[in-house]
Design a protein around this motif. Structure first.
Motif, PDB file in Angstrom:
ATOM      1  N   ARG A 192      32.108 -30.725  -6.686  1.00  9.13           N
ATOM      2  CA  ARG A 192      31.923 -32.096  -6.246  1.00  9.13           C
ATOM      3  C   ARG A 192      30.530 -32.391  -5.741  1.00  9.13           C
ATOM      4  NH1 ARG A 192      35.834 -32.448  -1.205  1.00  9.13           N
ATOM      5  NH2 ARG A 192      36.638 -30.449  -1.761  1.00  9.13           N
ATOM      6  N   GLY A 193      29.673 -31.391  -5.659  1.00  7.61           N
ATOM      7  CA  GLY A 193      28.374 -31.567  -5.014  1.00  7.61           C
ATOM      8  C   GLY A 193      27.392 -32.309  -5.886  1.00  7.61           C
ATOM      9  N   ASP A 201      26.636 -38.976  -1.914  1.00  7.07           N
ATOM     10  CA  ASP A 201      25.363 -38.641  -2.562  1.00  7.07           C
ATOM     11  C   ASP A 201      25.551 -38.405  -4.043  1.00  7.07           C
ATOM     12  OD1 ASP A 201      24.176 -38.767  -0.191  1.00  7.07           O
ATOM     13  OD2 ASP A 201      23.781 -36.606   0.044  1.00  7.07           O
ATOM     14  N   ASN A 252      36.979 -37.436  -4.940  1.00  8.30           N
ATOM     15  CA  ASN A 252      36.597 -36.343  -4.054  1.00  8.30           C
ATOM     16  C   ASN A 252      35.099 -36.079  -4.057  1.00  8.30           C
ATOM     17  OD1 ASN A 252      38.976 -35.420  -2.789  1.00  8.30           O
ATOM     18  ND2 ASN A 252      39.672 -34.625  -4.745  1.00  8.30           N
ATOM     19  N   THR A 270      31.210 -36.469  -3.200  1.00 10.99           N
ATOM     20  CA  THR A 270      30.476 -36.941  -2.037  1.00 10.99           C
ATOM     21  C   THR A 270      29.745 -38.232  -2.394  1.00 10.99           C
ATOM     22  OG1 THR A 270      28.543 -35.666  -2.673  1.00 10.99           O
ATOM     23  CG2 THR A 270      30.105 -34.594  -1.211  1.00 10.99           C
TER      24      THR A 270
END
Lengths: 475, 339
Positions: free
Chosen positions: B85-86, B122, B118, B120
């Motif tokens: 998810r980053g 960013d 889910n 982020t």
């Protein structure tokens, strides 16, 4: 003794004859009978697995028997046979009926087989299995814990010989005889202390005796205690923890924590372990845990921010914070027995390993069901566990279809994992047989068609067939 | 061939997943519009929203299948955002794929982001840029349970498709069909109870069906047996030992067992405890349920920060022992009526 070259006592007093191996009559009988069956060329099993607690005489017995029967001993430690190639090297040596140098027979001894990692040393265990199947000489394996699942295959191929934990009396007897040959004056209570501390490990008892006997002309209880205790980290740490938990003032608790070499993040584990033993009042226990968990939070902040200034606060909370939380005097000063934290590293490794298996399993499921690993863990794995615990045959087929590893299968069913693994193996072999049959049919077919001119059509048919095969084996 | 196929089994949720849009029997409105994209060989960015197990992921794959054919895999990048998810994944994996050259045989490539809610904030911002920059060669399909968690600029760039909960008769019919394919004996009450326990989540329903079938036949008693067995008793036992027996040492041992033998992380245990705390099967006074939940939240936050599983959960157990004290002292008064 001082003029001769120094040999450690454990080596010097190793049994030369089987009679000298202490109190393992049953194991002796079994083992000697097995070796004799080799000499008469009719061994029932080609390998023997000697197991039991450390220092109970496993290696000693093998050495003594080899010496008595005039057999050459080829010995390897776990560190020697981490790689498949090492094992193949011994295997080569063992497949020759007689060694060139001497006409003597041989014993192959593989020590510490439970030290082989089934992950890092993949292949090593299989190579040992091959070795046992093809050997011309007795193969002896030694392990502390033979019930480790990874040794499953080896257990089936080996005669299992159990060594008992030595009693305190056994250990004392050997220590006394060593004292006699070393002309060491040794008090009974000192011998008693050394034997007690060894917990049946004769090797460590002899080492301790040597350490004490060397410096002092006479071995007394007080000298023994003084020397052995400084080496005994646990005792010392207990006292520090006890002082912390029973402190009335914050300075006492903080000062106590400086009395140990243990790093604060180790010490907190000791405090955590023993805190509930001293704080038995629920109110106290909760307050103390609030304090220690705050300390733990500081540790995590230190790790993340690398700000070591915070360490002081962590220590404050785990010492003074905990000590002042325990108010109920009924328990606060009561002497209770402490214990060291469970072998943190070992259980952490086990936990990490299980977690890794669970994570990998979740990934396999997620890839099949196109869902996230967290859904796989919360929704699917529990249901798979139900299947694996209740329907062996179906579980084996699923394991095959999903291509699960052995460790994933045993994770899914603690009680029947091993049976399922076995069944999967059978199914695999069945498939292999089927495949071979198909290949045979195919080649027969192509042989038949080779007489004729090869038409485009038959070529296509063959291609189709082989693709079917490929699909099938992927399954 | 038949003797071979009986040797390996798959999960039915995978085996009976519709491969093409034509095979999808529910979500008629959605499917009808997706068919148009296939016909025109063009589509905007899509956002599929709706509860779990309603066919969002299946529809996305079926769409790609119908657009690109049986071997659609190379033209689609599939990521589950709750696993990756980053922002890094967006900047590397997704960006690389999105800007790669378009193969001549297809009109565009697809990036499928499952559980995108889910991601982020960013990562979502970075994603939004990619959606603009490479729209000529790459279309995105975002899947979310809660579309409100997708930032506004992304929502406005997507055609939003709402997947509705599956109807009881649709789920039951599908389950019945699977039973007939698998030659499994089932009765209607058993299938109805699967619908009850899975709450319209088709994937869950099929998983429960398969487990129940593994016990013999699909009837009500086997369905409840499966659900009972699949509910981990250990976590509940942990809660009960601490709260009702007040035995801290015993509960701490149980905790260690969960961590070491079952490989559960601290957060796993906290989440399961949370479920148990509000379960009607555990008789906890109502005010205590809330108090425990609040503390669970605190513990989970600390664990996510990197605190030690065992120490933090022990602190929780100590709290439970304390909270349970009045219950243990007056057992006859405090025993609440089981709901």
């Amino acid at each position: 003794m001082s003029s001769t070259k120094k040999i450690p006592w454990v080596v010097k007093y190793r049994p030369k004859k089987t009679d000298e191996v202490v109190n393992q009559e049953e194991a002796k009988k079994l083992f000697i009978k097995w070796i004799d069956s080799w000499i008469s060329k009719k061994p029932e099993k080609k390998g023997a697995l000697l197991y039991g607690p450390p220092g109970s005489g496993k290696t000693s017995l093998v050495e003594a028997v080899a010496a008595e029967k005039g057999l050459e001993l080829l010995e390897m430690n776990a560190s020697d046979y981490r790689r498949t190639s090492d094992i193949e090297r011994i295997a080569k040596a063992s497949s020759r009926a007689r060694s060139l140098v001497s006409a003597r027979g041989k014993i192959l001894l593989l020590d510490e087989v439970d030290g082989i990692s089934d992950v890092a040393d993949r292949g090593a265990l299989e190579a040992i299995l091959d070795l046992i199947k093809n050997t011309q000489h007795p193969v002896v394996l030694i392990a502390n814990d033979p019930w480790n699942p990874k040794l499953r295959g080896l257990r089936d191929e080996c005669l299992m010989i159990r060594f008992r934990r030595l009693t305190k009396t056994d250990v004392k007897k050997v220590l006394r005889s060593i004292c006699a040959s070393e002309k060491l004056v040794c008090d009974d209570d000192a011998i008693d202390y050394v034997a007690e501390k060894s917990e049946g490990d004769l090797r460590s008892a002899i080492n301790d005796l040597e350490a004490v006997g060397e410096g002092f002309g006479r071995v007394t209880l007080s000298a023994t205690k003084a020397l052995l205790r400084t080496r005994d980290r646990d005792l010392e740490t207990f006292e520090v923890v006890r002082r912390i938990l029973t402190s009335k003032y914050s300075w006492q608790a903080r000062e106590a924590s400086t009395q140990t070499d243990l790093a604060p993040d180790e010490l907190i584990k000791w405090i955590h372990e023993n805190l509930p033993r001293q704080a038995q009042d629920p109110e106290d226990l909760w307050r103390a845990y609030e304090a220690i968990s705050r300390a733990d939070v500081y540790f995590s902040r230190i790790v993340r921010s690398q700000n070591w200034d915070l360490l002081a606060y962590a220590v404050d909370m785990m010492t003074a914070g905990v000590a002042l939380s325990i108010k109920n005097e009924q328990y606060k000063f009561k002497w209770t027995e402490y214990s060291p934290p469970p072998e943190i590293r070992k259980s952490a490794i086990v936990a990490r390993e299980v977690r890794r298996v669970r994570e990998d399993l979740a990934k396999v499921i997620a890839a099949h069901l196109k869902c996230s690993t967290s859904t796989a863990k919360s929704d699917v794995i529990p249901l798979l566990k139900v299947i694996f615990d209740n329907n062996l045959e179906y579980a084996a087929k699923l394991a095959l279809g999903l291509n699960l590893s052995d460790s994933m299968i045993t994770y899914l069913s603690e009680s029947r994992g091993e049976q399922i693994v076995k069944r999967v193996e059978e199914l695999r072999q069945e498939i292999r047989r089927e495949t071979r049959k198909t290949v045979l049919e195919l080649s027969r077919e192509s042989r038949a068609s080779s007489g004729r001119a090869r038409t485009k059509q038959s070529g296509k048919k063959e291609e189709k067939n082989s693709r079917g095969l490929e699909n099938f084996s992927r399954k | 061939m038949s003797s071979r196929s009986v040797m390996a089994e798959l999960l039915w949720a995978e085996k009976y997943r519709p491969r093409s849009l034509r095979e999808i029997v529910n979500q008629e409105d959605v499917v009808k519009r997706l068919h148009v994209f296939v016909k025109e060989r063009n589509m905007p960015h899509l956002l599929f929203a709706g509860p779990p197990g309603t066919g969002k992921t299946t529809a996305a794959h079926a769409l790609a299948h119908d657009l690109f054919g049986e071997d659609y895999r190379p033209y689609m990048l599939e990521l589950n955002a709750s696993d990756e998810r980053g922002i890094d994944v967006i900047r590397t994996k997704v960006k690389e794929f999105a800007r790669s050259k378009l193969p001549v045989e297809v009109p565009f490539k697809i990036v499928l982001l499952d559980e995108a809610d889910n991601m982020t904030a960013d990562a979502q911002q970075a994603l939004r840029r990619l959606m603009e920059m490479y729209v000529d060669v790459t279309r995105f399909i975002l899947i979310a349970n809660y579309p409100s968690k997708i930032i506004e600029p992304i929502q406005s760039r997507c055609a939003v498709f709402r997947f509705i909960s599956l109807k009881r008769e649709d789920v039951v019919a599908r389950l019945k069909w699977i039973c007939s394919q698998e030659k499994v004996v089932c009765d209607d009450r058993g299938l109805e109870s699967i619908y009850e326990v899975s709450g319209g989540d088709m994937r869950k329903a099929i998983n429960v069906l398969q487990a129940a079938a593994a016990l013999g036949e699909v009837n009500t008693s086997n369905v409840y047996k499966v659900v009972g067995l699949a509910t981990p008793v250990e976590v509940r036992a942990l809660l009960k030992t601490a709260l009702f027996e007040g035995d801290f040492m015993k509960s701490r041992e149980a905790l260690r067992k969960l961590i070491v033998n079952y490989g559960l992380s601290g957060v796993d245990i906290v989440k399961q405890l949370h479920r148990e705390v509000f379960s009607s099967e555990v008789a906890i006074p109502e005010d205590l349920r809330v108090e425990i939940a609040d503390y669970l939240g605190e513990i989970q936050y600390r664990l996510v920060e990197g605190a030690d599983d065992e120490i933090q959960l022990s602190a929780l157990l100590a709290k439970l022992v304390l909270l349970g004290k009045p219950l243990r002292q007056q057992p006859q008064l405090s025993k609440p009526v089981k709901r």
